[in-house]
Motif scaffolding. Structure first.
Motif, PDB file in Angstrom:
ATOM      1  N   ARG A   1       0.830  -1.203   0.000  1.00 16.97           N
ATOM      2  CA  ARG A   1       0.000   0.000   0.000  1.00 16.97           C
ATOM      3  C   ARG A   1       0.861   1.248   0.000  1.00 16.97           C
ATOM      4  N   VAL A   2       0.268   2.320  -0.512  1.00 23.31           N
ATOM      5  CA  VAL A   2       0.930   3.622  -0.547  1.00 23.31           C
ATOM      6  C   VAL A   2       0.794   4.245   0.837  1.00 23.31           C
ATOM      7  N   LEU A   3       1.939   4.616   1.408  1.00 28.12           N
ATOM      8  CA  LEU A   3       1.966   5.189   2.754  1.00 28.12           C
ATOM      9  C   LEU A   3       2.317   6.672   2.764  1.00 28.12           C
ATOM     10  N   GLY A   4       2.729   7.215   1.618  1.00 29.15           N
ATOM     11  CA  GLY A   4       3.055   8.626   1.568  1.00 29.15           C
ATOM     12  C   GLY A   4       3.216   9.092   0.138  1.00 29.15           C
ATOM     13  N   SER A   5       3.118  10.393  -0.041  1.00 37.22           N
ATOM     14  CA  SER A   5       3.358  10.981  -1.360  1.00 37.22           C
ATOM     15  C   SER A   5       3.737  12.447  -1.198  1.00 37.22           C
ATOM     16  N   VAL A   6       4.350  12.963  -2.248  1.00 39.03           N
ATOM     17  CA  VAL A   6       4.676  14.381  -2.334  1.00 39.03           C
ATOM     18  C   VAL A   6       4.741  14.727  -3.811  1.00 39.03           C
ATOM     19  N   SER A   7       4.467  15.981  -4.128  1.00 42.20           N
ATOM     20  CA  SER A   7       4.503  16.426  -5.521  1.00 42.20           C
ATOM     21  C   SER A   7       5.168  17.788  -5.631  1.00 42.20           C
ATOM     22  N   LEU A   8       5.700  18.041  -6.813  1.00 43.49           N
ATOM     23  CA  LEU A   8       6.194  19.366  -7.177  1.00 43.49           C
ATOM     24  C   LEU A   8       5.377  19.850  -8.360  1.00 43.49           C
ATOM     25  N   ALA A   9       4.842  21.057  -8.253  1.00 44.69           N
ATOM     26  CA  ALA A   9       4.093  21.684  -9.342  1.00 44.69           C
ATOM     27  C   ALA A   9       4.959  22.778  -9.952  1.00 44.69           C
ATOM     28  N   PHE A  10       5.140  22.690 -11.267  1.00 48.67           N
ATOM     29  CA  PHE A  10       6.004  23.627 -11.980  1.00 48.67           C
ATOM     30  C   PHE A  10       5.161  24.639 -12.745  1.00 48.67           C
ATOM     31  N   PRO A  11       5.441  25.930 -12.580  1.00 47.70           N
ATOM     32  CA  PRO A  11       4.698  26.945 -13.331  1.00 47.70           C
ATOM     33  C   PRO A  11       5.057  26.896 -14.815  1.00 47.70           C
ATOM     34  N   ALA A  12       4.124  27.300 -15.648  1.00 49.29           N
ATOM     35  CA  ALA A  12       4.329  27.267 -17.098  1.00 49.29           C
ATOM     36  C   ALA A  12       5.003  28.529 -17.630  1.00 49.29           C
TER      37      ALA A  12
ATOM     38  N   LEU B   1      10.146  14.848   1.714  1.00 46.62           N
ATOM     39  CA  LEU B   1      10.531  16.248   1.549  1.00 46.62           C
ATOM     40  C   LEU B   1      11.937  16.343   0.967  1.00 46.62           C
ATOM     41  N   THR B   2      12.857  15.563   1.488  1.00 46.93           N
ATOM     42  CA  THR B   2      14.236  15.558   0.994  1.00 46.93           C
ATOM     43  C   THR B   2      14.288  15.102  -0.463  1.00 46.93           C
ATOM     44  N   THR B   3      13.490  14.099  -0.803  1.00 47.54           N
ATOM     45  CA  THR B   3      13.429  13.618  -2.185  1.00 47.54           C
ATOM     46  C   THR B   3      12.979  14.730  -3.124  1.00 47.54           C
TER      47      THR B   3
ATOM     48  N   GLU C   1      13.022  18.011  -2.619  1.00 49.70           N
ATOM     49  CA  GLU C   1      14.003  19.096  -2.658  1.00 49.70           C
ATOM     50  C   GLU C   1      15.173  18.733  -3.575  1.00 49.70           C
ATOM     51  N   GLY C   2      15.665  17.514  -3.472  1.00 48.68           N
ATOM     52  CA  GLY C   2      16.771  17.075  -4.324  1.00 48.68           C
ATOM     53  C   GLY C   2      16.390  17.048  -5.791  1.00 48.68           C
ATOM     54  N   ALA C   3      15.187  16.573  -6.081  1.00 45.39           N
ATOM     55  CA  ALA C   3      14.730  16.531  -7.469  1.00 45.39           C
ATOM     56  C   ALA C   3      14.543  17.936  -8.028  1.00 45.39           C
ATOM     57  N   ALA C   4      14.076  18.850  -7.187  1.00 43.48           N
ATOM     58  CA  ALA C   4      13.921  20.237  -7.630  1.00 43.48           C
ATOM     59  C   ALA C   4      15.280  20.809  -8.015  1.00 43.48           C
ATOM     60  N   ALA C   5      16.283  20.596  -7.182  1.00 46.50           N
ATOM     61  CA  ALA C   5      17.623  21.097  -7.478  1.00 46.50           C
ATOM     62  C   ALA C   5      18.149  20.481  -8.774  1.00 46.50           C
ATOM     63  N   GLU C   6      17.936  19.188  -8.972  1.00 46.08           N
ATOM     64  CA  GLU C   6      18.380  18.523 -10.205  1.00 46.08           C
ATOM     65  C   GLU C   6      17.666  19.066 -11.438  1.00 46.08           C
ATOM     66  N   ALA C   7      16.457  19.579 -11.255  1.00 53.11           N
ATOM     67  CA  ALA C   7      15.691  20.141 -12.370  1.00 53.11           C
ATOM     68  C   ALA C   7      16.016  21.607 -12.618  1.00 53.11           C
TER      69      ALA C   7
END
Length: 177
Positions: free
Chosen positions: A69-80, A109-111, A113-119
């Motif tokens: 089962r899914v126990l957590g999630s987080v998303s990043l929304a990018f402006p156009a 949260l760390t995941t 943040e790291g993905a945002a920096a990589e993007a």
């Protein structure tokens, strides 16, 4: 625990689990934009509506699951808009009530943040219910509160509550967006 970035196909495969997570989170009292009681069908429809944004790259979703089962999630929304490509909004950080207090929220949260920096993102922002347990997580992770808006959103029980706005600078490691 597996934390997995979901492309459109993987999102479709996890929508039922994400819907259960969303319904259980809201019905457990967390303010993530819905009123309680939130039924599974409404939660599923909400996740299904996100598929287009994921496919278009406007939304990135991660799911934390134990295989069953899914126990957590987080998303990043990018402006156009071109003048906004340096920032993203952290949205829908959720941890199932059964999985709280074990570091999953911080890991998600760390995941993100790291993905945002990589993007190539250098600035993140979010809003959360003032006085919620999430505020401790954000502050301890180096996020800065800039103020609260009174009566911004209704809590799951329908009470108008203030929302605190946070931001965090992250060091971009690439410009891939």
């Amino acid at each position: 625990m597996i934390v997995e970035r979901l492309d459109a196909a993987r999102l479709a495969g996890h929508q039922a689990g994400l819907a259960d997570l969303l319904a259980d989170t809201v019905n457990g009292g967390a303010s993530v934009g819905f009123l309680a009681p939130l039924d599974r069908a409404e939660a599923l429809a909400w996740w299904e509506e996100r598929a287009g944004d994921v496919a278009a790259g406007r939304l990135t979703v991660w799911a934390a699951h134990d295989g069953d089962r899914v126990l957590g999630s987080v998303s990043l929304a990018f402006p156009a808009k071109a003048n906004s490509r340096h920032r993203a909004e952290l949205v829908k950080l959720m941890v199932h009530p059964d999985a709280r207090g074990r570091g999953l929220g911080r890991g998600l949260l760390t995941t993100a943040e790291g993905a945002a920096a990589e993007a190539g993102v250098t600035l993140l922002h979010l809003d959360t219910e003032t006085g919620s347990p999430a505020e401790h997580l954000y502050r301890s992770a180096g996020w800065t509160a800039i103020g609260a808006i009174p009566d911004y959103a209704a809590s799951p029980d329908g009470e108008l509550r203030p929302t605190t706005i946070y931001y965090k600078h992250v060091a971009a490691t690439a410009l891939t967006r």
